[in-house]
Scaffold this motif. Structure first.
Motif, mmCIF file in Angstrom:
data_model
loop_
_atom_site.group_PDB
_atom_site.id
_atom_site.type_symbol
_atom_site.label_atom_id
_atom_site.label_comp_id
_atom_site.label_asym_id
_atom_site.label_seq_id
_atom_site.Cartn_x
_atom_site.Cartn_y
_atom_site.Cartn_z
ATOM 1 N N PRO A 1 0.841 -1.216 0.163
ATOM 2 C CA PRO A 1 0.003 -0.144 0.008
ATOM 3 C C PRO A 1 0.854 1.060 0.039
ATOM 4 O O PRO A 1 0.384 2.286 0.151
ATOM 5 C CB PRO A 1 -0.901 -0.012 1.245
ATOM 6 C CG PRO A 1 0.024 -1.064 2.067
ATOM 7 C CD PRO A 1 0.860 -1.718 1.240
ATOM 8 N N SER A 2 2.076 1.277 -0.156
ATOM 9 C CA SER A 2 3.060 2.543 -0.097
ATOM 10 C C SER A 2 2.850 3.258 -1.125
ATOM 11 O O SER A 2 2.919 3.113 -2.518
ATOM 12 C CB SER A 2 4.356 1.713 -0.451
ATOM 13 O OG SER A 2 5.459 2.941 -0.704
ATOM 14 N N PRO A 3 2.298 4.774 -0.830
ATOM 15 C CA PRO A 3 1.960 5.621 -1.622
ATOM 16 C C PRO A 3 3.077 5.982 -2.761
ATOM 17 O O PRO A 3 2.947 6.362 -3.355
ATOM 18 C CB PRO A 3 1.413 6.844 -0.658
ATOM 19 C CG PRO A 3 1.380 6.390 0.507
ATOM 20 C CD PRO A 3 2.092 5.007 0.775
ATOM 21 N N GLU A 4 4.195 5.892 -1.962
ATOM 22 C CA GLU A 4 5.547 6.231 -2.794
ATOM 23 C C GLU A 4 5.549 5.336 -3.858
ATOM 24 O O GLU A 4 5.837 5.708 -5.195
ATOM 25 C CB GLU A 4 6.718 6.233 -2.010
ATOM 26 C CG GLU A 4 6.767 7.188 -0.923
ATOM 27 C CD GLU A 4 5.962 6.955 0.374
ATOM 28 O OE1 GLU A 4 5.639 5.783 0.574
ATOM 29 O OE2 GLU A 4 5.762 7.956 1.020
ATOM 30 N N GLU A 5 5.524 3.977 -3.619
ATOM 31 C CA GLU A 5 5.454 3.029 -4.757
ATOM 32 C C GLU A 5 4.504 3.325 -5.865
ATOM 33 O O GLU A 5 4.730 3.041 -6.723
ATOM 34 C CB GLU A 5 5.438 1.763 -4.208
ATOM 35 C CG GLU A 5 6.699 1.245 -3.344
ATOM 36 C CD GLU A 5 6.623 -0.306 -3.027
ATOM 37 O OE1 GLU A 5 6.112 -1.157 -3.771
ATOM 38 O OE2 GLU A 5 7.066 -0.722 -1.934
ATOM 39 N N TRP A 6 3.220 3.443 -5.347
ATOM 40 C CA TRP A 6 2.172 3.657 -6.307
ATOM 41 C C TRP A 6 2.130 5.059 -7.184
ATOM 42 O O TRP A 6 2.062 4.942 -8.384
ATOM 43 C CB TRP A 6 0.652 3.813 -5.585
ATOM 44 C CG TRP A 6 0.540 2.480 -5.240
ATOM 45 C CD1 TRP A 6 0.565 1.994 -4.161
ATOM 46 C CD2 TRP A 6 -0.513 1.530 -6.234
ATOM 47 N NE1 TRP A 6 -0.036 0.619 -4.302
ATOM 48 C CE2 TRP A 6 -0.761 0.354 -5.344
ATOM 49 C CE3 TRP A 6 -0.782 1.641 -7.422
ATOM 50 C CZ2 TRP A 6 -1.399 -0.734 -6.016
ATOM 51 C CZ3 TRP A 6 -1.604 0.603 -7.984
ATOM 52 C CH2 TRP A 6 -1.739 -0.744 -7.326
ATOM 53 N N ALA B 1 -6.451 8.911 -10.236
ATOM 54 C CA ALA B 1 -5.777 7.569 -10.307
ATOM 55 C C ALA B 1 -5.132 7.154 -8.895
ATOM 56 O O ALA B 1 -5.147 5.843 -8.662
ATOM 57 C CB ALA B 1 -4.650 7.895 -11.398
ATOM 58 N N MET B 2 -4.568 7.975 -8.246
ATOM 59 C CA MET B 2 -3.846 7.874 -6.944
ATOM 60 C C MET B 2 -4.783 7.310 -5.887
ATOM 61 O O MET B 2 -4.713 6.567 -5.160
ATOM 62 C CB MET B 2 -3.178 8.827 -6.379
ATOM 63 C CG MET B 2 -1.760 8.989 -6.937
ATOM 64 S SD MET B 2 -0.694 7.652 -6.460
ATOM 65 C CE MET B 2 -0.580 7.858 -4.750
ATOM 66 N N ASP B 3 -6.170 7.868 -5.786
ATOM 67 C CA ASP B 3 -7.011 7.398 -5.146
ATOM 68 C C ASP B 3 -7.692 5.893 -5.497
ATOM 69 O O ASP B 3 -8.261 5.243 -4.517
ATOM 70 C CB ASP B 3 -8.338 8.244 -5.043
ATOM 71 C CG ASP B 3 -8.107 9.649 -4.567
ATOM 72 O OD1 ASP B 3 -6.938 9.873 -3.647
ATOM 73 O OD2 ASP B 3 -8.631 10.580 -4.679
ATOM 74 N N ASN B 4 -7.897 5.458 -6.665
ATOM 75 C CA ASN B 4 -8.483 4.330 -7.256
ATOM 76 C C ASN B 4 -7.700 3.262 -7.596
ATOM 77 O O ASN B 4 -8.135 2.184 -7.386
ATOM 78 C CB ASN B 4 -9.590 4.609 -8.511
ATOM 79 C CG ASN B 4 -10.569 5.606 -8.061
ATOM 80 O OD1 ASN B 4 -11.745 5.126 -7.541
ATOM 81 N ND2 ASN B 4 -10.574 6.739 -8.207
ATOM 82 N N MET B 5 -6.328 3.281 -8.270
ATOM 83 C CA MET B 5 -5.569 2.215 -8.537
ATOM 84 C C MET B 5 -5.328 1.251 -7.395
ATOM 85 O O MET B 5 -5.364 0.226 -7.390
ATOM 86 C CB MET B 5 -4.353 2.837 -9.234
ATOM 87 C CG MET B 5 -4.565 3.368 -10.762
ATOM 88 S SD MET B 5 -3.067 3.467 -11.654
ATOM 89 C CE MET B 5 -2.466 1.746 -11.772
ATOM 90 N N PRO B 6 -4.858 2.004 -6.142
ATOM 91 C CA PRO B 6 -4.586 1.055 -5.001
ATOM 92 C C PRO B 6 -5.678 0.089 -4.570
ATOM 93 O O PRO B 6 -5.591 -0.643 -3.880
ATOM 94 C CB PRO B 6 -4.315 1.925 -3.701
ATOM 95 C CG PRO B 6 -3.716 3.225 -4.580
ATOM 96 C CD PRO B 6 -4.710 3.339 -5.866
ATOM 97 N N ARG B 7 -7.186 0.442 -5.025
ATOM 98 C CA ARG B 7 -8.085 -0.641 -4.824
ATOM 99 C C ARG B 7 -8.097 -1.899 -5.593
ATOM 100 O O ARG B 7 -8.604 -2.913 -5.173
ATOM 101 C CB ARG B 7 -9.359 -0.035 -5.552
ATOM 102 C CG ARG B 7 -9.826 1.365 -4.892
ATOM 103 C CD ARG B 7 -11.200 1.636 -5.436
ATOM 104 N NE ARG B 7 -11.752 2.987 -4.632
ATOM 105 C CZ ARG B 7 -12.764 3.627 -4.940
ATOM 106 N NH1 ARG B 7 -13.662 2.697 -5.714
ATOM 107 N NH2 ARG B 7 -13.261 4.685 -4.251
ATOM 108 N N LEU B 8 -6.830 -1.819 -6.441
ATOM 109 C CA LEU B 8 -6.527 -3.296 -6.905
ATOM 110 C C LEU B 8 -5.606 -4.341 -5.997
ATOM 111 O O LEU B 8 -5.709 -5.465 -6.335
ATOM 112 C CB LEU B 8 -5.782 -3.189 -8.333
ATOM 113 C CG LEU B 8 -6.423 -2.450 -9.644
ATOM 114 C CD1 LEU B 8 -5.192 -2.092 -10.513
ATOM 115 C CD2 LEU B 8 -7.172 -3.232 -9.988
ATOM 116 N N LEU B 9 -5.351 -3.554 -4.903
ATOM 117 C CA LEU B 9 -4.412 -4.299 -3.901
ATOM 118 C C LEU B 9 -4.883 -5.514 -3.456
ATOM 119 O O LEU B 9 -4.057 -6.503 -3.437
ATOM 120 C CB LEU B 9 -3.888 -3.307 -2.998
ATOM 121 C CG LEU B 9 -2.636 -3.646 -2.031
ATOM 122 C CD1 LEU B 9 -1.668 -3.743 -2.982
ATOM 123 C CD2 LEU B 9 -2.613 -2.981 -1.003
ATOM 124 N N PRO B 10 -6.152 -5.664 -3.252
ATOM 125 C CA PRO B 10 -6.701 -6.957 -2.639
ATOM 126 C C PRO B 10 -6.363 -8.176 -3.675
ATOM 127 O O PRO B 10 -6.064 -9.312 -3.250
ATOM 128 C CB PRO B 10 -8.105 -6.912 -2.311
ATOM 129 C CG PRO B 10 -8.069 -5.602 -1.939
ATOM 130 C CD PRO B 10 -7.121 -4.787 -2.938
#
Length: 256
Positions: free
Chosen positions: A38-43, A62-71
């Protein structure tokens, strides 16, 4: 219609823990790996590579929604994910690559590939009239083409494989605050290659794209990947030393 279920394969049997996994493949440089943390820096670094010219509200979205792929990225069977974005003939081509591992406990790659082919054939074509099926008979690929699916038994440099191309209609949840009405439905193409290892497990390479008119672009990408898959220990060792080959992994811990 829904997206294809978990890749069809022979049923695994016995204890699935501790299967040694050693494989490698080359992925086109245009695919940007997605972080599995979940690291914001990596995303942020990933977005810099994927969308170098996008800023302002577009980047924030994009920053708000792309990490939703994490699971999905943290599922045990998922080994690697990457995204391709390009412009092809004046229009956007967007594809997501997922490399998955499935314990199959087989002792023959050929028998495993034949089992995968039979299972997919039943899934794709059991309700399709024979008049709507076309046989494919090429030197390195044989199979069937239907209204929404193409299925091929393929001969790869590494051994037998199974390739499929499927078109599905999917309903996507609408992000909060974006638009009104029912969730949108989109056509999505799935291009998949299943490659059984010499024994015990199968590697699945799947590229999904909502830009279905560019399905052939992603089929070509998958064909390039297919020619580089290897389970050879020397090739894997070379990959670990920092060559161009990627996607190596040691243990496959299953669920008993």
């Amino acid at each position: 219609m829904s997206a294809p279920a978990r890749p069809a394969a022979p049923e695994a049997s016995g204890d699935q823990d501790g299967i040694p996994v050693r494989f490698t493949a080359q992925v086109p440089d245009s695919y940007v790996p997605l972080p599995d943390s979940p690291s914001p820096e990596e995303w942020s670094e990933t977005l810099d590579r994927l969308l170098p010219t996008v800023g302002g509200e577009g980047r924030t979205y994009a920053m708000d929604n792309m990490p939703r792929l994490l699971p999905m990225l943290q599922v045990e069977e998922v080994c690697k994910t990457a995204v391709h974005i390009s412009v092809e003939n004046g229009s956007l081509a967007l594809g997501m690559l997922v490399v998955g591992l499935l314990p199959t406990r087989h002792e023959s790659a050929l028998i495993c590939a034949e089992s995968i082919y039979r299972a997919k054939k039943e899934e794709y074509f059991r309700e399709v009239p024979e008049s709507e099926l076309a046989e494919i008979d090429e030197r390195l690929a044989k199979g069937l083409r239907g209204p929404e699916d193409t299925l091929l038994a393929t001969k790869l440099p590494v051994g037998p494989g199974v390739t499929s191309v499927s078109l599905r209609s999917m309903t996507f949840p609408r992000p909060p605050g974006i638009g009104q009405g029912p969730p949108p439905k989109l056509g999505v193409s799935f291009v998949q290659l299943a490659v059984p290892a010499p024994r015990d497990y199968t590697v699945y390479f799947t590229i999904s794209t909502p830009t279905v008119h560019h399905t052939s672009v992603f089929a070509n990408h998958l064909a390039r990947i297919a020619r580089t898959v290897s389970f050879d220990e020397d090739t894997v060792a070379k990959a670990r030393k920092g060559g161009d080959v990627v996607l190596t992994r040691e243990p496959l811990g299953g669920r008993g």
